[in-house]
Design an enzyme around this catalytic site. Sequence first.
Site, PDB file in Angstrom:
ATOM      1  N   ASP A 148       0.846  -1.200   0.000  1.00 49.31           N
ATOM      2  CA  ASP A 148       0.000   0.000   0.000  1.00 49.31           C
ATOM      3  C   ASP A 148       0.879   1.246   0.000  1.00 49.31           C
ATOM      4  O   ASP A 148       1.962   1.254   0.576  1.00 49.31           O
ATOM      5  CB  ASP A 148      -0.909   0.000   1.230  1.00 49.31           C
ATOM      6  CG  ASP A 148      -1.967   1.089   1.177  1.00 49.31           C
ATOM      7  OD1 ASP A 148      -2.480   1.351   0.081  1.00 49.31           O
ATOM      8  OD2 ASP A 148      -2.272   1.666   2.225  1.00 49.31           O
ATOM      9  N   HIS A 221      -7.775  -0.623  -9.868  1.00 49.64           N
ATOM     10  CA  HIS A 221      -7.599   0.411  -8.848  1.00 49.64           C
ATOM     11  C   HIS A 221      -6.519   1.408  -9.247  1.00 49.64           C
ATOM     12  O   HIS A 221      -6.691   2.619  -9.071  1.00 49.64           O
ATOM     13  CB  HIS A 221      -7.241  -0.242  -7.507  1.00 49.64           C
ATOM     14  CG  HIS A 221      -6.981   0.734  -6.410  1.00 49.64           C
ATOM     15  ND1 HIS A 221      -7.967   1.526  -5.864  1.00 49.64           N
ATOM     16  CD2 HIS A 221      -5.817   1.059  -5.748  1.00 49.64           C
ATOM     17  CE1 HIS A 221      -7.446   2.293  -4.912  1.00 49.64           C
ATOM     18  NE2 HIS A 221      -6.154   2.032  -4.826  1.00 49.64           N
TER      19      HIS A 221
END
Length: 307
Positions: A148, A221
């Site tokens: 992330d 994404h």
Amino acid sequence: MTRFQSGVIAEANADALFITLNIACSSEARANLRRVLAEIPATELKFRQQYPDADMHITVAIGSDYWDLLSPDQRPAQLTAFPALSNGDIKMPHTPVDLLLHIRSERHDLNYEASVLLTEKLGDDVTLADEVHGFRYLDSRDLTGFVDGTENPEGEHRAEVALVGDEDPAFSGGSYIHLQRYEHDLNAWNQITVKQQEDILGRTKEDNREYASADKAAFAHTRRASLKDSEGRSIEILRHSMPYGNLRQKGLMFASYCRSPEPYTKILQSMVLGDSSGHHDHLMNFTTAVTGQAFFAPSPQWLENLA
């Protein structure tokens, strides 16, 4: 020289507390809040001096809906409510709260100590809305198993992205924050194949390689969250997101810090509403936004002047 709260641009820590609070509707409560907020820069400094290896940061931010009660004569130029959005089953709610304490360091015990100290000073003038313990997971991965924050700005560019400048002199050194708590459906996520997961992210899972643009699906994404402006420049935010979890709930505390609220609003619109053909971010099919809040983190000088 413009100062800023250290936690706005500091590199990631291993542990964090995200604490949101609501303030009692009285002049006495606001007066006490002013005193406590004015002391926070000194409180952070004391922790940093006493525990230099912990890399402690205490970021305090004031909610968009509460700001005018605390500072009726002076408001950040772009401070607005969280941009609530919905698209079918995907919903991004606006759940306003008055105050955010984002406390982070390399030690959970010190984060806890700071949270107790500050909330005890605030006393009965506040009620706890939410308290979430975020932690570094493996090599900075989300609980979905993917790394992330790969696209975060680095070095001096972090300040350029996250800190208000001369465009709003009264609030130079401040930062606009959007905070969301997402709950992941990891049971559903883990029932699809790794290749399906990678296609949804637009990035490989094990070695964190981003797909070539031509290989990304419209719903990926990394396509929906990576935008360009009219001049072809990347629309950037500084993410201070962290996973959280226990045996009942698992998810992500998503925190965007930026010199303007517009970049994250555009990214959120792209993820939820999709492109001109309606392709939304399919990662949203596996996670639910439970909260959505907008804050402004003013400079230490602004906080100190509250006293």
